[in-house]
Design a protein around this motif. Sequence first.
Motif: not given
Length: 203
Positions: A180-186, A140-141, A169-175
């Motif tokens: 998220x470093x794998x998705x620079x456009x995100x 999804x990401x 939920x995307x902005x807290x996906x790290x939890x």
Amino acid sequence: MTPILHEYSASGNCYKIRLTAAHVGVALERREYDILRGETRTPEFLAKVNANGRIPVLQLGDRFLPESNAAAWYLAEGSALIPEERFARADLLHWLFWEQYNHEPNVATLRFWRRYVGEDKLTPLQRAQIEGKEAGGAAALALMDQRLGSAPFLLGAAFSLADIVLYAYTHVAGEGGFDLNAYPAVRGWLDRVAAQPGHVAMA
């Protein structure tokens, strides 16, 4: 009459409604429930708020609107967050449906399990689902990253309700264990959403 949000404040599904309300200038009365203690499964809640035993629920007078994206749509209707053009509106719905079917069941579930429940307390069935949810969330990401590599927002040039719903939920996906470093456009998109006038944090 001030709308009432029946919520669990740590939930991204509840946050997306608060964020939508902030962007359109609607004040909400907030009523908190502890889902870890089963407060949405009591006979009173089931009888008076939502027979499905879930939150968020947006209360409008004596009417109750469950499902986060439906409630966010209700608040955003008539604003610039929902485009008027026919295809763009359908594309917005596509992202709202996709969020609940492909994104939220993976990204949000792993966040809840890992941050609020604890992996040591998961059932054998839940543990067996982790690998699949990690793969589903990563897919999804990656799809979002592909889309946002060619446009500043999910519908293109304009910030919309789609961005609010997916931001939650995307902005807290790290939890939940997603890097998220794998998705620079995100990551760039997250910064753009947070910089929008009217933005409020999850607290």
